[in-house]
Design a protein around this motif. Structure first.
Motif, PDB file in Angstrom:
ATOM      1  N   GLU A 197       0.851  -1.184   0.000  1.00 54.40           N
ATOM      2  CA  GLU A 197       0.000   0.000   0.000  1.00 54.40           C
ATOM      3  C   GLU A 197       0.887   1.234   0.000  1.00 54.40           C
ATOM      4  O   GLU A 197       2.017   1.208   0.511  1.00 54.40           O
ATOM      5  CB  GLU A 197      -0.957   0.029   1.184  1.00 54.40           C
ATOM      6  CG  GLU A 197      -0.290   0.203   2.523  1.00 54.40           C
ATOM      7  CD  GLU A 197      -1.272   0.327   3.682  1.00 54.40           C
ATOM      8  OE1 GLU A 197      -0.884   0.915   4.713  1.00 54.40           O
ATOM      9  OE2 GLU A 197      -2.404  -0.160   3.554  1.00 54.40           O
ATOM     10  N   ASP A 198       0.391   2.314  -0.590  1.00 49.76           N
ATOM     11  CA  ASP A 198       1.156   3.558  -0.554  1.00 49.76           C
ATOM     12  C   ASP A 198       0.671   4.426   0.597  1.00 49.76           C
ATOM     13  O   ASP A 198      -0.187   4.005   1.402  1.00 49.76           O
ATOM     14  CB  ASP A 198       1.103   4.274  -1.903  1.00 49.76           C
ATOM     15  CG  ASP A 198      -0.294   4.768  -2.277  1.00 49.76           C
ATOM     16  OD1 ASP A 198      -1.198   4.741  -1.410  1.00 49.76           O
ATOM     17  OD2 ASP A 198      -0.480   5.175  -3.437  1.00 49.76           O
ATOM     18  N   SER A 199       1.194   5.627   0.691  1.00 50.24           N
ATOM     19  CA  SER A 199       0.890   6.493   1.838  1.00 50.24           C
ATOM     20  C   SER A 199      -0.565   6.915   1.884  1.00 50.24           C
ATOM     21  O   SER A 199      -1.079   7.274   2.941  1.00 50.24           O
ATOM     22  CB  SER A 199       1.790   7.732   1.798  1.00 50.24           C
ATOM     23  OG  SER A 199       1.606   8.447   0.583  1.00 50.24           O
ATOM     24  N   PHE A 200      -1.273   6.866   0.748  1.00 50.69           N
ATOM     25  CA  PHE A 200      -2.682   7.242   0.701  1.00 50.69           C
ATOM     26  C   PHE A 200      -3.606   6.054   0.942  1.00 50.69           C
ATOM     27  O   PHE A 200      -4.812   6.225   1.098  1.00 50.69           O
ATOM     28  CB  PHE A 200      -2.990   7.881  -0.665  1.00 50.69           C
ATOM     29  CG  PHE A 200      -4.307   8.609  -0.728  1.00 50.69           C
ATOM     30  CD1 PHE A 200      -4.438   9.894  -0.228  1.00 50.69           C
ATOM     31  CD2 PHE A 200      -5.412   8.008  -1.309  1.00 50.69           C
ATOM     32  CE1 PHE A 200      -5.656  10.559  -0.300  1.00 50.69           C
ATOM     33  CE2 PHE A 200      -6.627   8.676  -1.383  1.00 50.69           C
ATOM     34  CZ  PHE A 200      -6.748   9.958  -0.871  1.00 50.69           C
ATOM     35  N   GLY A 201      -3.042   4.846   0.937  1.00 46.01           N
ATOM     36  CA  GLY A 201      -3.855   3.650   1.149  1.00 46.01           C
ATOM     37  C   GLY A 201      -4.195   2.895  -0.109  1.00 46.01           C
ATOM     38  O   GLY A 201      -4.860   1.849  -0.042  1.00 46.01           O
ATOM     39  N   ASN A 202      -3.781   3.403  -1.294  1.00 47.25           N
ATOM     40  CA  ASN A 202      -3.976   2.634  -2.518  1.00 47.25           C
ATOM     41  C   ASN A 202      -3.272   1.286  -2.399  1.00 47.25           C
ATOM     42  O   ASN A 202      -2.157   1.202  -1.880  1.00 47.25           O
ATOM     43  CB  ASN A 202      -3.409   3.389  -3.722  1.00 47.25           C
ATOM     44  CG  ASN A 202      -4.112   4.698  -3.988  1.00 47.25           C
ATOM     45  OD1 ASN A 202      -5.311   4.729  -4.194  1.00 47.25           O
ATOM     46  ND2 ASN A 202      -3.362   5.789  -3.978  1.00 47.25           N
ATOM     47  N   VAL A 203      -3.925   0.246  -2.888  1.00 46.37           N
ATOM     48  CA  VAL A 203      -3.373  -1.100  -2.825  1.00 46.37           C
ATOM     49  C   VAL A 203      -2.835  -1.478  -4.202  1.00 46.37           C
ATOM     50  O   VAL A 203      -3.554  -1.390  -5.203  1.00 46.37           O
ATOM     51  CB  VAL A 203      -4.441  -2.119  -2.376  1.00 46.37           C
ATOM     52  CG1 VAL A 203      -3.887  -3.545  -2.419  1.00 46.37           C
ATOM     53  CG2 VAL A 203      -4.930  -1.775  -0.972  1.00 46.37           C
TER      54      VAL A 203
END
Length: 415
Positions: A55-61
């Motif tokens: 996951e990235d810092s924004f929560g995208n998987v």
């Protein structure tokens, strides 16, 4: 082989976490518990396919499966998990379910693709909670900042920054950790959210261009006063000014047909909102869209100019704040040629059509070749509890997506 029963199971499982007792429709608003529970289920499914999930810092998987050539540019495919309040079950989710099913079918056939495949679950595509659409894909492209996140609030006053922190994410890193891996293509399957395919009796649409919104918050600073004691010539009625703006927005968009522009005033908030007080402060939310950036700009400029004329005529101060301005995406001719060839070679019926709605796909057009697939939705209804699809259509859509992945992933295929 694409498995209809498995697709049905995925939809049914996610529906169980998306329904709130006493509230109609699907309620997977971004970063709420239903959205997070659906996300957890989908992550488990991605991991079951042997994909490496991060996951990235924004929560995208981002789930990745390496191909024969792990150094080759990957193909990205995916859509969003969130819904609007009291929305439908298939918006966004169809693209994720179809992507998972297409990859599982490829694996079950014993096929190892030449290049890596990445399936992405984009967070917060809908503007319903924070007023701006496709935030997850914008975050992946490095287009957001922590300061922006602190400015965006939901109706309860929660900032997007704090909401991300509450989910254990890293909002201070948003904008500094963009996606940088090379991509060969990006594909997104989505329900049409219109009735063109259904009216034509066609089960597949190849999208020719993606419309993008420009959105404004308009603050009208009238004067609240007694409704009986204030003569008509002495009034500074904020709601009457708003009414003029609303009608002008409609008339301006109607007058622009080639290419078409649509404009909507979807928010009206009048204070104090009682029968015996002239409305003072009024807030409007304006959404203007087109597949043509030039046509959209002309309409925006005309509307903003007319707002100032209304302000001067009524002697009322009116402020306009640009909430977002996104760029429409015309699909590259070589992508359209490729998608049509795959459809013809495999005997899939299809038609070409533009997308009136914005999608995460439009934020990748300057990064890689983008292709978008539509499947019909019943009566063209979306963002509504009545949103519905024929499961045979998503089965066909997943088959087409599988064919696109196979063809585009081949080392022998180059743009």
């Amino acid at each position: 082989m694409i498995n209809k029963e498995r697709i049905t199971t995925h939809f049914n499982v996610i529906r169980t976490v998306s329904v709130i007792p006493g509230i109609p429709g699907i309620n997977r608003l971004a970063f709420t518990d239903p959205d997070w529970q659906a996300r957890a289920f989908l992550i488990a499914r991605l991991e079951s396919l042997g994909m490496k999930v991060r996951e990235d810092s924004f929560g995208n998987v981002i789930a990745r499966l390496e191909g024969k050539n792990p150094n080759a540019p990957a193909i990205m495919v995916g859509s969003h998990t969130d819904s609007v309040p009291m929305g439908g079950h298939y918006d966004g989710l169809s693209g994720i379910v179809a992507a998972i099913e297409a990859l599982q079918s490829i694996q079950e056939d014993g096929i190892e693709l030449d290049c890596p495949i990445e399936i992405v679950l984009f967070m917060c595509e809908e503007s319903s909670r924070f007023g701006v659409a496709t935030l997850g894909s914008q975050a992946m492209r490095g287009e957001l900042t922590p300061e922006f996140l602190k400015e965006r609030t939901d109706k309860d006053g929660n900032t997007l920054y704090d909401v991300l922190k509450s989910r254990g994410l890293s909002p201070d890193l948003v904008g500094s950790d963009p996606y940088t891996s090379p991509l060969k293509a990006f594909f997104e399957l989505h329900i049409e959210q219109g009735s063109v395919l259904e009216e034509a009796g066609c089960p597949l649409g190849i999208v020719t261009g993606i419309s993008a919104p420009t959105r404004y918050k308009v603050s009208i600073h009238g004067t609240a006063n007694h409704s009986g004691a204030t003569p008509m010539p002495l009034r500074r009625d904020g709601l009457c000014a708003a009414a003029e703006i609303i009608l002008d927005v409609e008339a301006t968009a109607k007058a622009t047909n080639h290419p078409a522009v649509v404009a909507t005033v979807g928010v009206i908030d009048a204070v104090p909102g009682v029968m015996n007080v002239i409305p003072g402060e009024v807030t409007l939310g304006i959404d203007i869209r087109s597949i043509s950036a030039e046509a959209k700009k002309q309409v925006v400029d005309h509307i903003l100019n007319n707002i100032q004329h209304i302000a001067q005529k009524r002697d009322i101060v009116i402020d306009t704040y640009e909430m977002s301005k996104q760029t429409p995406l015309p699909i590259a001719p070589e992508m359209l040629t490729f998608m049509e060839k795959v459809a013809v070679d495999n005997g899939y019926p299809y038609m070409l059509l533009p997308s009136g709605a914005g999608h995460d796909a439009m934020n990748w057009g300057d990064y890689t070749k983008v292709g978008m697939v539509f499947i019909p939705c019943k009566n063209g209804i979306s963002h509504n509890p009545a949103e519905h699809i024929d499961l045979d259509d998503i089965v066909l859509g997943a088959r087409y997506l599988e064919s696109l992945l196979k063809a585009a992933s081949s080392d022998s295929f180059q743009w």
